[in-house]
Design an enzyme around this catalytic site. Sequence first.
Site, PDB file in Angstrom:
ATOM      1  N   LYS A  50      43.499  40.861  46.604  1.00 61.39           N
ATOM      2  CA  LYS A  50      42.240  40.109  46.460  1.00 61.39           C
ATOM      3  C   LYS A  50      42.056  39.683  45.000  1.00 61.39           C
ATOM      4  O   LYS A  50      42.718  40.224  44.096  1.00 61.39           O
ATOM      5  CB  LYS A  50      41.063  40.968  46.931  1.00 61.39           C
ATOM      6  N   ARG A 148      28.265  50.474  51.775  1.00 61.79           N
ATOM      7  CA  ARG A 148      28.440  49.073  51.381  1.00 61.79           C
ATOM      8  C   ARG A 148      28.561  48.236  52.654  1.00 61.79           C
ATOM      9  O   ARG A 148      27.642  47.508  53.003  1.00 61.79           O
ATOM     10  CB  ARG A 148      29.689  48.955  50.494  1.00 61.79           C
ATOM     11  N   HIS A 177      36.133  53.725  53.393  1.00 61.10           N
ATOM     12  CA  HIS A 177      36.376  53.511  51.962  1.00 61.10           C
ATOM     13  C   HIS A 177      35.640  54.584  51.164  1.00 61.10           C
ATOM     14  O   HIS A 177      34.482  54.876  51.428  1.00 61.10           O
ATOM     15  CB  HIS A 177      35.880  52.108  51.579  1.00 61.10           C
ATOM     16  N   ARG A 233      45.827  52.033  50.948  1.00 59.55           N
ATOM     17  CA  ARG A 233      45.490  50.727  50.371  1.00 59.55           C
ATOM     18  C   ARG A 233      45.634  50.798  48.843  1.00 59.55           C
ATOM     19  O   ARG A 233      44.784  51.321  48.140  1.00 59.55           O
ATOM     20  CB  ARG A 233      44.054  50.338  50.752  1.00 59.55           C
ATOM     21  N   CYS A 324      34.134  32.619  20.767  1.00 61.60           N
ATOM     22  CA  CYS A 324      33.590  31.363  21.288  1.00 61.60           C
ATOM     23  C   CYS A 324      34.038  31.166  22.738  1.00 61.60           C
ATOM     24  O   CYS A 324      34.765  31.986  23.287  1.00 61.60           O
ATOM     25  CB  CYS A 324      34.066  30.179  20.455  1.00 61.60           C
ATOM     26  N   MET A 325      33.618  30.065  23.344  1.00 66.88           N
ATOM     27  CA  MET A 325      33.978  29.821  24.737  1.00 66.88           C
ATOM     28  C   MET A 325      35.492  29.645  24.905  1.00 66.88           C
ATOM     29  O   MET A 325      36.086  30.152  25.854  1.00 66.88           O
ATOM     30  CB  MET A 325      33.244  28.578  25.257  1.00 66.88           C
ATOM     31  N   ASP A 326      36.111  28.934  23.975  1.00 66.88           N
ATOM     32  CA  ASP A 326      37.524  28.568  24.152  1.00 66.88           C
ATOM     33  C   ASP A 326      38.437  29.110  23.063  1.00 66.88           C
ATOM     34  O   ASP A 326      39.649  28.911  23.125  1.00 66.88           O
ATOM     35  CB  ASP A 326      37.664  27.042  24.156  1.00 66.88           C
TER      36      ASP A 326
HETATM   37  C1  LIG Z   1      39.427  46.704  46.549  1.00 69.53           C
HETATM   38  C2  LIG Z   1      39.610  47.690  47.632  1.00 69.53           C
HETATM   39  C3  LIG Z   1      40.620  48.664  47.552  1.00 69.53           C
HETATM   40  C4  LIG Z   1      41.482  48.869  46.333  1.00 69.53           C
HETATM   41  O1  LIG Z   1      40.861  49.725  45.415  1.00 69.53           O
HETATM   42  P1  LIG Z   1      41.678  50.251  44.128  1.00 69.53           P
HETATM   43  O2  LIG Z   1      40.747  51.188  43.477  1.00 69.53           O
HETATM   44  O3  LIG Z   1      41.969  49.038  43.305  1.00 69.53           O
HETATM   45  O4  LIG Z   1      42.918  50.874  44.661  1.00 69.53           O
HETATM   46  C5  LIG Z   1      40.835  49.462  48.666  1.00 69.53           C
HETATM   47  N1  LIG Z   1      40.069  49.341  49.771  1.00 69.53           N
HETATM   48  C6  LIG Z   1      39.057  48.457  49.860  1.00 69.53           C
HETATM   49  C7  LIG Z   1      38.246  48.390  51.098  1.00 69.53           C
HETATM   50  C8  LIG Z   1      38.785  47.607  48.801  1.00 69.53           C
HETATM   51  O5  LIG Z   1      37.779  46.733  48.873  1.00 69.53           O
END
Ligand SMILES: *Cc1c(COP(=O)(O)O)cnc(C)c1O
Length: 391
Positions: A50, A148, A177, A233, A324-326
Amino acid sequence: MKFRNTKLEGIETVNRRWSWLQVDLDAIRHNINVTKSKIGPNCKLLVIVKADAYGHGAVQIAKTAINCGAAYLGVATVDEAMELRDAKIKGNILILSQPPVESIPLLVKHDIMPAIHTTEFAIQYAEAADQAGKSAPYHLAVNTGMNRVGVRHNDVLDFLKSVSFHRALKLEGTFTHFATADIADEMTFKKQMSLFTQLIDSMKINDYDPGIVHAANSAAIFRYPESHFNMVRLGVCMYGYYPSDLIKQYVELKPSMSVHARIVDERILGIGEGVSYGHKYRARSSAKICTIPIGYADGLHREATGKIGVIYKGKIFPQVGSICMDMCMFEIDMNSAIAQTNYNAQIGDEIILVGRDGDAEITVDDLAKASGTINYEIICSFSRRMPVLYV
Ligand SMILES: *Cc1c(COP(=O)(O)O)cnc(C)c1O
């Protein structure tokens, strides 16, 4: 004057503006391989790509990870999933939270799996897939304490009861999670683990196959082997960064990203002359001020002004004047003979903002600390205005 298109296109992005990111794919492979050795051969690996692979470039990272044996790619949005499909990446793609109902046709068309947490979405997704003559695989997001997204753990059986009539719907995985896998206090982690394990058991007792069971993020992968289940994950650790200092004791990772630029201008200032907006910095002695083309619009937080350094020829020099910005500036004190001969910086000379040269090193964590944020935010906020070079 005539320009030939082929010649114009041949002017590389790093020669259009002198700042760029470098991503070391060997470091990514190393981090994946240490993860694989930790989880063993019977546990699948989902890699999180992501946010443009935390700023590292989603397409290239996804391909690299698949070649290293990743079974799943995790993204946050429909567009992120479609970018991977557009690049002809075929593997399993899971969107980690439920997208809007309106996006369902895109999911079905491109075989993108959603995480689901409402019955309404589940039914509409199943119907759209059915009409297209496809099945509707999904992963069920379960809330065990992160609060969440997700179906609350003790509502899961009711959820399943109310959607299971639909023949197209296929529960391919069940996940939760963790909120606290990277902090010292283990109480919440243990509570989430126990709620999740009990839920999986009761699903099985009630004849619901949970499919691929997964829970561990980077911190849990290395700290809590009991949280591996059927899949893990892997996010920030794939890129070589630690979720927190606490995780450093469990694994040795290789950071993959470095940030580079070339000096675009330089000048010698006398004592008391000001630099950048607001003249908040004034030269304390004879100083060479060098300008590099990277600013807060590139992800170099303005908050880090005056708190970071820049590596030039193996030595760290202080960044000075408001970012600065750039662009931003750094200073070389020209009072010593060594500075005058060895560090007489010129336009075009390369500097490193994050990375290492000899003994000099500036880490993403250094930048995070100076910016008042975490390493995650630093790596994913470097903008695509800077090209990524893979080395
Ligand atoms: C972003 C995310 C992860 C990864 O988390 P890390 O701490 O970068 O390993 C795992 N599971 C879910 C649902 C996430 O949104």
